[in-house]
Design a protein around this motif. Structure first.
Motif, short mmCIF file in Angstrom:
data_model
loop_
_atom_site.label_atom_id
_atom_site.label_comp_id
_atom_site.label_asym_id
_atom_site.label_seq_id
_atom_site.Cartn_x
_atom_site.Cartn_y
_atom_site.Cartn_z
N LYS A 199 0.84 -1.19 0.00
CA LYS A 199 0.00 0.00 0.00
C LYS A 199 0.87 1.24 0.00
CE LYS A 199 -4.00 -1.91 2.49
NZ LYS A 199 -4.96 -1.66 3.59
N GLU A 212 -5.60 3.16 1.80
CA GLU A 212 -6.74 2.31 1.52
C GLU A 212 -7.22 1.62 2.79
OE1 GLU A 212 -7.69 -1.57 -1.36
OE2 GLU A 212 -5.63 -1.02 -0.88
N GLY A 217 -10.08 -0.26 -1.35
CA GLY A 217 -9.77 0.95 -2.10
C GLY A 217 -10.48 1.02 -3.44
N PHE A 222 -11.22 4.99 1.75
CA PHE A 222 -9.88 5.49 2.07
C PHE A 222 -9.92 6.26 3.38
CE2 PHE A 222 -9.59 4.81 -2.47
CZ PHE A 222 -8.31 4.28 -2.63
#
Length: 301
Positions: A199, A212, A217, A222
């Motif tokens: 991520k 996320e 996501g 988010f």
């Protein structure tokens, strides 16, 4: 009569095609006309067909940073003499880009950067470097800055119609902005599952990054994760426009009826460890039939 119409049509097509080409193009490289232009300086982010090309660059949150870009005498030949290139900014290019792409970029204020007035491509050479100085620590995080740098003129040669003006999307990034390896678990009434992914945590402000939520996501979930530098405790809120808001963080335990389902669940206490550059998170949102909670540990690469 039909033949004359066909011939006329071919001339119209040829004229239309040639009008689309801003720079002189030939199939023989030895006969091509050199043009003066900017070389691609960093990551290309504008969509195909844009009038102006946009490039993205992020800087650490420092008082000053350098950004080197290159002016090129592009083509088959080297510079036949010293070529003095005059530089400037073209704010109208940002206005046009915003209108074409339905964006809302902000022209960077002059107090945030310095560019040289001129640069010289030496005789016998093809390129020269331009050093732009920016002040990331003074950037307004609420703005999407673009520096529209332009080749205004040259002492000799032809300025490119394609890359004579380029747009530099410049951002400051905080100390938490990076790629992390996420390991954890999503607690869900009907679809519980493990999480393991890379991520990117993206700068929102000097102490906040966007990430996320779990593995959602792609569905618009988010979170903004804000670190208190004094205590290293974390506050979690929905990112702008995020799905599933509001979000709730659980610092000490999972909400009823959940029980820990992975080995490191007890570590997910919404803190940040600056020594290991690791986030320990537990947060979620209320769905139609119960809590959806993400526990994860994010370790910086």
């Amino acid at each position: 009569m039909k033949l004359s119409f066909k011939i006329a049509g071919l001339f119209v097509m040829a004229a239309a095609f040639s009008s689309c080409l801003k720079d002189d193009i030939t199939l023989d490289p030895d006969k091509s006309t050199n043009v003066i232009e900017f070389k691609n300086p960093s990551s290309f982010v504008s969509p195909s067909g844009s009038t102006y090309s946009m490039y993205s660059k992020s800087f650490d949150l420092a008082p000053e940073a350098d950004y080197a870009i290159t002016v090129s005498y592009s083509g088959a030949q080297v510079a036949p003499e010293d070529i003095t290139v005059t530089l400037g900014v073209d704010t109208a290019a940002v206005t046009q880009y915003n209108a074409e792409q339905e964006e809302a970029f902000d022209v960077m204020e002059p107090n945030l950067y310095t560019i040289p007035a001129t640069v010289v491509i030496p005789k016998g050479q093809r390129t020269s470097q331009v050093l732009i100085k920016v002040k990331p620590s003074q950037f307004d995080f609420a703005k999407n800055y673009v520096l529209p740098i332009q080749i205004k003129s040259a002492s000799s040669g032809i300025v490119s119609g394609n890359f004579g003006t380029i747009l530099l999307a410049l951002k400051a990034k905080n100390i938490y902005d990076a790629t992390y390896e996420s390991t954890g678990y999503v607690y869900h009434p009907t679809a519980p599952r493990a999480v393991h992914a890379e991520k990117h945590m993206e700068t929102v402000s000097p102490t906040t990054v966007k990430v996320e939520l779990g593995d959602l996501g792609g569905s618009g979930y988010f979170a903004n994760v804000t670190v208190d530098p004094k205590t290293n405790k974390v506050t979690i809120t929905p990112a702008a426009g995020a799905a599933g808001a509001p979000y709730t963080q659980f610092d000490t335990a999972l909400p009823t009826p959940y029980t820990p389902q992975w080995d490191n669940a007890s570590k997910a206490n919404n803190t940040y460890d600056p020594a290991t550059k690791t986030f320990y998170l537990r947060y979620g949102y209320m769905g139609g039939n119960g809590w959806r909670v993400t526990e994860e540990i994010l370790v910086r690469h």
